[in-house]
Design an enzyme around this catalytic site. Structure first.
Site, PDB file in Angstrom:
ATOM      1  N   HIS A   1       0.877  -1.169   0.000  1.00  0.00           N
ATOM      2  CA  HIS A   1       0.000   0.000   0.000  1.00  0.00           C
ATOM      3  C   HIS A   1       0.915   1.219   0.000  1.00  0.00           C
ATOM      4  CE1 HIS A   1      -3.316  -2.663   1.892  1.00  0.00           C
ATOM      5  NE2 HIS A   1      -3.480  -2.574   0.582  1.00  0.00           N
TER       6      HIS A   1
ATOM      7  N   GLU B   1       1.611   3.409   3.033  1.00  0.00           N
ATOM      8  CA  GLU B   1       2.133   2.766   4.243  1.00  0.00           C
ATOM      9  C   GLU B   1       3.645   2.687   4.070  1.00  0.00           C
ATOM     10  OE1 GLU B   1      -0.141  -0.834   4.712  1.00  0.00           O
ATOM     11  OE2 GLU B   1      -2.039   0.263   4.605  1.00  0.00           O
TER      12      GLU B   1
ATOM     13  N   GLU C   1       2.177  -5.408  10.515  1.00  0.00           N
ATOM     14  CA  GLU C   1       1.763  -4.003  10.610  1.00  0.00           C
ATOM     15  C   GLU C   1       2.749  -3.310  11.550  1.00  0.00           C
ATOM     16  OE1 GLU C   1      -0.836  -2.649   9.037  1.00  0.00           O
ATOM     17  OE2 GLU C   1      -1.831  -4.444   8.244  1.00  0.00           O
TER      18      GLU C   1
END
EC number: 3.4.17.10
Length: 476
Positions: free
Chosen positions: A114, A117, A342
């Site tokens: 992404h 990100e 993450e």
């Protein structure tokens, strides 16, 4: 003297080629920073690591810098281009770059899927420089890793999205701008949905691995797949990867398969056959990150539901269902086990925080890489010592098989325990062996398979011997 001169000339030529490559990139890249900005960045380097955001030309420059510093153990290559034509660059670190060495496992890190990100993109640039630096310093852990592992690092799978996100003015970036590729496609929802196939196969019977076998042409013809997605699919299918991590942002957790729920509900623990080793792999990352593993850490946002998080890890489906994700695609299309990490509550945090993110994640990145040397490894050969490619390695009690690579080498990640492994291949008699697996290192278990034709010949010879013995005994 001539040899030394030749090496100097080779290094000079390499530097000139790299310099020309970078100048060409900057000339064609509309978002390239000014020369003064590049000089300022160099002044803020530590050990060659610039703790600042790297736009596309700077990313190329950073990778070339590592390559020029560590030419003996690195190479740069591309797996394809983004929709807007930017290269999907990879830097490889190995004691024999560019070559799959039989018995040596292949590892990959992918960042910036992404585009907005951004932390993962920067951490992977930092990691490449760190591995080069520490190798040259003789760091035993890093030297052993590079000598025993072929490491592939792709800092950005979505360079177009990153450029869009980075082009926003100010430090506060929009939560969604640059997330998708330049076509507006969310790359982590764009892979063939193999979960749905394997869930049917669980009920009705069918393959439990390599569900895209021999279907590369269909992938190329699928107009719904982004060019970035197609490039990574070919990469996954062409190299015998064993372990991988996909770096994201927006929370702090290590996520493991399955990502898509069986029932189709939004939240449901969706275990894969290798749930035990995936939990262990996720903890191998989270436990070395003091923030991620902190049990008292508040949620990233007030209304976030972190109820599925345990020790900084979560099952993907239990958190939220993701169809068409890259993580599950790796597991179901190849031998590669992948988790999704993450890294940050903010997707595009201020530049001055990047060094602290590196310090929080450096040990996790190295420890996770070391997990590739767990479980069982070995070779599958015939009785003449020839490698058998695409042999199936099955583990009793785990409904997910892996296959051998072209040199007959295989790797099977497992938690400690006692197992029965079976090697089989078309035209050969299967063999089962018992093995006790410690935490590490991986146990070597080789298989020699006898072909059906060899067995028939052996049985024929045994019958002739028996007939000869009977003839002599009965005076025929």
């Amino acid at each position: 003297m001539a040899g030394r001169g030749g090496r100097v000339l080779l290094a000079l030529c390499a530097a000139l080629v790299a310099g020309g490559w970078l100048l060409a990139a900057e000339a064609q890249e509309p978002g390239a920073p000014a020369a003064g900005m590049r000089r300022r960045r160099r002044l803020q380097q530590e050990d060659g690591i610039s703790f600042e955001y790297h736009r596309y030309p700077e990313l190329r420059e950073a990778l070339v810098s590592v390559w020029l510093q560590c030419t003996a153990i690195s190479r740069i290559y591309t797996v394809g281009r983004s929709f807007e034509g930017r290269e999907l660059l990879v830097i490889e670190l190995s004691d024999n770059p560019g070559v799959h060495e039989p018995g040596e496992p292949e590892f990959k890190y992918i960042g910036n899927m992404h585009g907005n990100e951004a932390v993962g993109r920067e951490l992977l640039i930092f990691l490449a420089q760190y591995l080069c630096n520490e190798y040259q310093r003789g760091n035993e852990t890093i030297v052993n890793l590079i000598h025993s592992t072929r490491i592939h690092i792709m800092p950005s799978l979505n360079p177009d999205g990153f450029e869009k996100a980075a082009s926003q003015p100010g430090e506060l970036k929009d939560w969604f701008v640059g997330r998708s590729n330049a076509q507006g496609i969310d790359l982590n929802r764009n892979f063939p949905d193999l979960d749905r196939i394997v869930y049917v196969n669980e009920k009705e019977g069918g393959p439990n691995n390599h569900l895209l076998k021999n279907l590369k042409k269909i992938v190329d013809q699928n107009s719904k797949l982004a060019p970035e997605t197609k490039a990574v699919i070919h990469w996954i299918m062409d190299i015998p990867f064993v372990l991988s991590a996909n770096l994201h942002g927006g929370d702090l957790v290590a996520n493991y398969p399955y990502d898509e729920t069986r029932s189709g509900t939004a939240h449901e623990y969706s275990s894969c056959p290798d749930d035990a080793i995936f939990q262990s792999l996720a903890r191998a990352y989270s436990s070395f990150n003091p923030v991620m593993s902190d049990p008292n850490r508040p949620p990233c946002r007030k209304n976030d539901d972190d109820s599925s998080f345990v020790d900084g890890t979560t099952n993907g489906g239990a958190w939220y269902s993701v169809p068409g994700g890259m993580q599950d695609f790796n597991y179901l299309s190849s031998n590669c086990f992948e988790i999704t990490v993450e890294l940050s509550c903010e997707k595009f945090p201020p530049e001055e925080t990047l060094k602290s993110y590196w310090e929080d994640n450096k040990n996790s990145l190295i420890n996770y890489l070391e997990q590739i040397h767990r479980g069982v490894k070995g070779f599958v050969r015939d009785l003449q010592g020839n490698p058998i490619a695409n042999a199936t390695i099955s583990v009793d009690g785990i409904d997910h098989d892996v296959t051998s690579a072209k040199d007959g080498d295989y790797w099977r990640l497992l938690v400690p325990g006692n197992y029965k492994l079976t090697a089989s291949a078309p035209g050969y008699l299967a063999i089962t062996k018992k093995v006790a697996v410690p935490f590490s290192p991986a146990v070597g278990v080789d298989f020699e398979l006898e072909s059906f034709s060899e067995r028939k010949e052996e049985e024929k010879e045994e019958l002739m011997e028996w007939w000869k013995m009977m003839s002599e005994t009965l005076n025929f």
